[in-house]
Scaffold this motif. Sequence first.
Motif, PDB file in Angstrom:
ATOM      1  N   LYS A 122       0.750  -1.142   0.261  1.00 16.21           N
ATOM      2  CA  LYS A 122       0.054  -0.016  -0.028  1.00 16.21           C
ATOM      3  C   LYS A 122       0.828   1.398  -0.041  1.00 16.21           C
ATOM      4  CE  LYS A 122      -4.121  -1.492   2.674  1.00 16.21           C
ATOM      5  NZ  LYS A 122      -4.747  -1.313   3.966  1.00 16.21           N
ATOM      6  N   ASP A 123       1.857   1.478   0.813  1.00 14.64           N
ATOM      7  CA  ASP A 123       2.836   2.328   0.862  1.00 14.64           C
ATOM      8  C   ASP A 123       3.577   2.626  -0.322  1.00 14.64           C
ATOM      9  OD1 ASP A 123       4.003   4.300   2.838  1.00 14.64           O
ATOM     10  OD2 ASP A 123       5.757   3.233   2.324  1.00 14.64           O
ATOM     11  N   LYS A 124       3.830   1.568  -1.086  1.00 19.55           N
ATOM     12  CA  LYS A 124       4.642   1.779  -2.337  1.00 19.55           C
ATOM     13  C   LYS A 124       3.749   2.039  -3.706  1.00 19.55           C
ATOM     14  CE  LYS A 124       8.999   1.606  -0.586  1.00 19.55           C
ATOM     15  NZ  LYS A 124      10.049   2.490  -0.913  1.00 19.55           N
ATOM     16  N   GLY A 125       2.505   1.642  -3.313  1.00 18.57           N
ATOM     17  CA  GLY A 125       1.677   1.722  -4.646  1.00 18.57           C
ATOM     18  C   GLY A 125       1.860   0.501  -5.407  1.00 18.57           C
ATOM     19  N   ILE A 126       2.132  -0.530  -4.854  1.00 14.71           N
ATOM     20  CA  ILE A 126       2.554  -2.139  -5.588  1.00 14.71           C
ATOM     21  C   ILE A 126       1.242  -2.781  -5.570  1.00 14.71           C
ATOM     22  CG2 ILE A 126       3.944  -4.126  -5.268  1.00 14.71           C
ATOM     23  CD1 ILE A 126       5.941  -2.472  -3.709  1.00 14.71           C
ATOM     24  N   SER A 127       1.136  -3.223  -6.793  1.00 20.18           N
ATOM     25  CA  SER A 127      -0.036  -4.373  -7.034  1.00 20.18           C
ATOM     26  C   SER A 127       0.332  -5.698  -6.755  1.00 20.18           C
ATOM     27  CB  SER A 127      -0.796  -4.081  -8.463  1.00 20.18           C
ATOM     28  OG  SER A 127       0.200  -4.367  -9.232  1.00 20.18           O
ATOM     29  N   ILE A 128      -0.733  -6.627  -6.420  1.00 17.11           N
ATOM     30  CA  ILE A 128      -0.124  -8.075  -6.158  1.00 17.11           C
ATOM     31  C   ILE A 128      -1.059  -8.918  -7.140  1.00 17.11           C
ATOM     32  CG2 ILE A 128      -0.510  -9.767  -4.293  1.00 17.11           C
ATOM     33  CD1 ILE A 128      -0.233  -7.535  -2.070  1.00 17.11           C
ATOM     34  N   ARG A 129      -0.228  -9.932  -7.814  1.00 18.11           N
ATOM     35  CA  ARG A 129      -1.001 -10.937  -8.525  1.00 18.11           C
ATOM     36  C   ARG A 129      -1.140 -12.196  -7.549  1.00 18.11           C
ATOM     37  NH1 ARG A 129       0.509 -15.406 -11.743  1.00 18.11           N
ATOM     38  NH2 ARG A 129       2.500 -14.639 -12.225  1.00 18.11           N
ATOM     39  N   ILE A 130      -2.340 -12.482  -7.043  1.00 13.82           N
ATOM     40  CA  ILE A 130      -2.732 -14.004  -6.551  1.00 13.82           C
ATOM     41  C   ILE A 130      -2.575 -14.865  -7.557  1.00 13.82           C
ATOM     42  CG2 ILE A 130      -4.400 -15.190  -5.531  1.00 13.82           C
ATOM     43  CD1 ILE A 130      -5.080 -12.848  -4.260  1.00 13.82           C
ATOM     44  N   GLY A 131      -1.728 -16.004  -7.604  1.00 16.01           N
ATOM     45  CA  GLY A 131      -1.583 -16.720  -8.546  1.00 16.01           C
ATOM     46  C   GLY A 131      -1.810 -18.235  -7.891  1.00 16.01           C
ATOM     47  N   VAL A 132      -3.195 -18.734  -8.437  1.00 18.26           N
ATOM     48  CA  VAL A 132      -3.269 -20.019  -8.121  1.00 18.26           C
ATOM     49  C   VAL A 132      -3.446 -21.047  -9.151  1.00 18.26           C
ATOM     50  CG1 VAL A 132      -5.159 -21.586  -6.892  1.00 18.26           C
ATOM     51  CG2 VAL A 132      -4.797 -19.296  -6.136  1.00 18.26           C
ATOM     52  N   ASN A 133      -2.422 -21.900  -9.073  1.00 18.04           N
ATOM     53  CA  ASN A 133      -2.605 -23.149 -10.084  1.00 18.04           C
ATOM     54  C   ASN A 133      -3.051 -24.466  -9.588  1.00 18.04           C
ATOM     55  OD1 ASN A 133      -0.284 -24.235  -9.385  1.00 18.04           O
ATOM     56  ND2 ASN A 133       0.949 -22.812 -10.300  1.00 18.04           N
ATOM     57  N   SER A 134      -2.950 -25.419 -10.413  1.00 24.89           N
ATOM     58  CA  SER A 134      -3.683 -26.767 -10.201  1.00 24.89           C
ATOM     59  C   SER A 134      -2.870 -27.560  -8.946  1.00 24.89           C
ATOM     60  CB  SER A 134      -3.735 -27.509 -11.299  1.00 24.89           C
ATOM     61  OG  SER A 134      -2.425 -27.719 -12.057  1.00 24.89           O
ATOM     62  N   GLY A 135      -1.385 -26.822  -8.863  1.00 19.21           N
ATOM     63  CA  GLY A 135      -0.595 -27.554  -7.741  1.00 19.21           C
ATOM     64  C   GLY A 135      -0.628 -26.752  -6.522  1.00 19.21           C
ATOM     65  N   SER A 136      -1.335 -25.624  -6.150  1.00 19.33           N
ATOM     66  CA  SER A 136      -1.258 -24.738  -5.147  1.00 19.33           C
ATOM     67  C   SER A 136      -2.602 -24.485  -4.616  1.00 19.33           C
ATOM     68  CB  SER A 136      -0.584 -23.496  -5.517  1.00 19.33           C
ATOM     69  OG  SER A 136      -1.280 -22.718  -6.536  1.00 19.33           O
ATOM     70  N   ILE A 137      -3.640 -25.489  -4.749  1.00 19.71           N
ATOM     71  CA  ILE A 137      -4.718 -25.505  -4.224  1.00 19.71           C
ATOM     72  C   ILE A 137      -4.950 -25.672  -2.734  1.00 19.71           C
ATOM     73  CG2 ILE A 137      -7.283 -26.065  -4.526  1.00 19.71           C
ATOM     74  CD1 ILE A 137      -6.471 -26.912  -7.206  1.00 19.71           C
ATOM     75  N   LYS A 138      -5.514 -24.723  -1.821  1.00 24.06           N
ATOM     76  CA  LYS A 138      -5.583 -25.056  -0.356  1.00 24.06           C
ATOM     77  C   LYS A 138      -6.140 -26.431  -0.220  1.00 24.06           C
ATOM     78  CE  LYS A 138      -5.595 -20.473   1.775  1.00 24.06           C
ATOM     79  NZ  LYS A 138      -6.169 -19.691   2.522  1.00 24.06           N
ATOM     80  N   GLN A 139      -5.952 -27.159   0.700  1.00 20.84           N
ATOM     81  CA  GLN A 139      -6.304 -28.632   0.895  1.00 20.84           C
ATOM     82  C   GLN A 139      -7.717 -28.566   1.357  1.00 20.84           C
ATOM     83  OE1 GLN A 139      -4.568 -31.206   0.598  1.00 20.84           O
ATOM     84  NE2 GLN A 139      -6.506 -32.362   0.869  1.00 20.84           N
ATOM     85  N   GLU A 140      -8.285 -27.629   1.809  1.00 16.09           N
ATOM     86  CA  GLU A 140      -9.790 -27.408   2.321  1.00 16.09           C
ATOM     87  C   GLU A 140     -10.567 -27.446   1.121  1.00 16.09           C
ATOM     88  OE1 GLU A 140     -11.206 -23.544   3.903  1.00 16.09           O
ATOM     89  OE2 GLU A 140      -8.998 -23.267   4.154  1.00 16.09           O
ATOM     90  N   PHE A 141     -10.125 -26.921   0.001  1.00 18.50           N
ATOM     91  CA  PHE A 141     -10.839 -26.641  -1.143  1.00 18.50           C
ATOM     92  C   PHE A 141     -10.791 -28.213  -1.947  1.00 18.50           C
ATOM     93  CE2 PHE A 141     -10.184 -22.331   0.188  1.00 18.50           C
ATOM     94  CZ  PHE A 141     -11.573 -22.060   0.173  1.00 18.50           C
ATOM     95  N   LEU A 142      -9.593 -28.780  -1.724  1.00 22.06           N
ATOM     96  CA  LEU A 142      -9.521 -29.797  -2.679  1.00 22.06           C
ATOM     97  C   LEU A 142     -10.245 -30.843  -1.977  1.00 22.06           C
ATOM     98  CD1 LEU A 142      -5.610 -30.338  -2.796  1.00 22.06           C
ATOM     99  CD2 LEU A 142      -7.156 -29.802  -4.726  1.00 22.06           C
ATOM    100  N   ASP A 143     -10.421 -30.969  -0.774  1.00 21.68           N
ATOM    101  CA  ASP A 143     -11.460 -31.848  -0.133  1.00 21.68           C
ATOM    102  C   ASP A 143     -13.090 -31.462  -0.185  1.00 21.68           C
ATOM    103  OD1 ASP A 143      -9.172 -32.867   1.213  1.00 21.68           O
ATOM    104  OD2 ASP A 143      -9.481 -31.853   2.943  1.00 21.68           O
ATOM    105  N   LYS A 144     -13.249 -30.095  -0.140  1.00 19.64           N
ATOM    106  CA  LYS A 144     -14.483 -29.610  -0.356  1.00 19.64           C
ATOM    107  C   LYS A 144     -15.371 -29.853  -1.639  1.00 19.64           C
ATOM    108  CE  LYS A 144     -17.710 -25.749   0.193  1.00 19.64           C
ATOM    109  NZ  LYS A 144     -17.791 -24.249   0.590  1.00 19.64           N
ATOM    110  N   TYR A 145     -14.334 -29.854  -3.092  1.00 21.82           N
ATOM    111  CA  TYR A 145     -14.681 -30.005  -4.167  1.00 21.82           C
ATOM    112  C   TYR A 145     -14.030 -31.346  -4.780  1.00 21.82           C
ATOM    113  CZ  TYR A 145     -16.370 -25.253  -3.472  1.00 21.82           C
ATOM    114  OH  TYR A 145     -17.122 -24.188  -3.233  1.00 21.82           O
ATOM    115  N   LYS A 146     -13.598 -31.931  -3.845  1.00 25.79           N
ATOM    116  CA  LYS A 146     -13.393 -33.474  -4.264  1.00 25.79           C
ATOM    117  C   LYS A 146     -12.220 -33.326  -5.567  1.00 25.79           C
ATOM    118  CE  LYS A 146     -17.788 -35.793  -3.169  1.00 25.79           C
ATOM    119  NZ  LYS A 146     -18.103 -34.657  -2.324  1.00 25.79           N
TER     120      LYS A 146
END
Length: 353
Positions: A122-146
């Motif tokens: 925020k202080d520097k005006g830097i944008s963030i890219r959230i990068g989710v790929n098929s190998g970095s899914i949170k376990q809770e969503f792997l469980d929830k969506y099978k």
Amino acid sequence: MTINRKKTRQVKVGNVYIGGDAPISVQSMTNTITKDIDSTVKQIKKLEDAGCDIIRFAVNDLDDAKAIGPIKERINIPTISDIQYDYKLALAACENNIDGMRINPGNIGAKWKVKEVVEACKDKGISIRIGVNSGSIKQEFLDKYKGVNENSIVYSALDEIETLESLNFTDIKVSLKASNVNLSLDSYRKFSEISDYPLHLGITEAGPPPIGIIKSSIGIGSLLAEGIGDTIRVSLTADPIYEVKVGKEILKSLGLRNEGIDLISCPTCARTKVNLIDIVDKAQKRLDSLDMNLKVAMMGCAVNGPGEAREADIGIACGNKSGLIFKKGKIIKKCPEDELLNQLFIEIDKMKD
């Protein structure tokens, strides 16, 4: 066909806008050791010349972070740091004036660590890219969506977004990559229906050319044709300069980017009486060095000649060991095969501003 792009929020990476009505930008990533400043700058310069709009590099330690400033002094395009796990490296990248950051809040650790990174951005005006790929899914969503599917990818990304939004940070763009083209398409389409955050398109781990080029062209091109996507990176196991060239060609093929040389040529057949493959290969190498907006057609016979390529700015239509040079569909001269290429470039030189 006119492509109606989805209107997304707009963010900045340095002086490049992403989303909204901004042009679709082409990104790449260095494969040098970032702290090897000379090698990294040399590669980035080549990528700039090829038309790269934004460059990303890995920040694996503090020396990599300290190299950001010296690198930025010698290049002309915005920079993105790729951070994995260590929030201190993200803070160091901010301190050294990176323009954008690629992180997953979920692998940074405790929320107080994420908050420190967000406040620094925020202080520097830097944008963030959230990068989710098929190998970095949170376990809770792997469980929830099978397992791995568009639901687990998309909702894992939305969870990461909620973390940043809870800290009043919305200067976000998102990628949802998979090595499977259909899974990538399904994920991006689903996310685009739910959210208006700008999307970074790509097929992860696409492979070497030509396999990676085919996968990326189908995946990225399909989404762009549907109006989805704000910035792209073609991921290839190759010199990153090919990533930029392929990315630009994908955009040009859809009419989403019109600058530079657009070379069209026929595939050759039994009617071709010159060595068109060799002529086109030599022409492409010479055209790569030109800073012009030009459509050039190279046709193997009269059937695919000035008539079929009349929309080209300039081109050749070959005959029996000879060829015609035409501009805007009008024939201007006839040349023997061994003079055809040089005469073409003489005429191209006349078209320079």
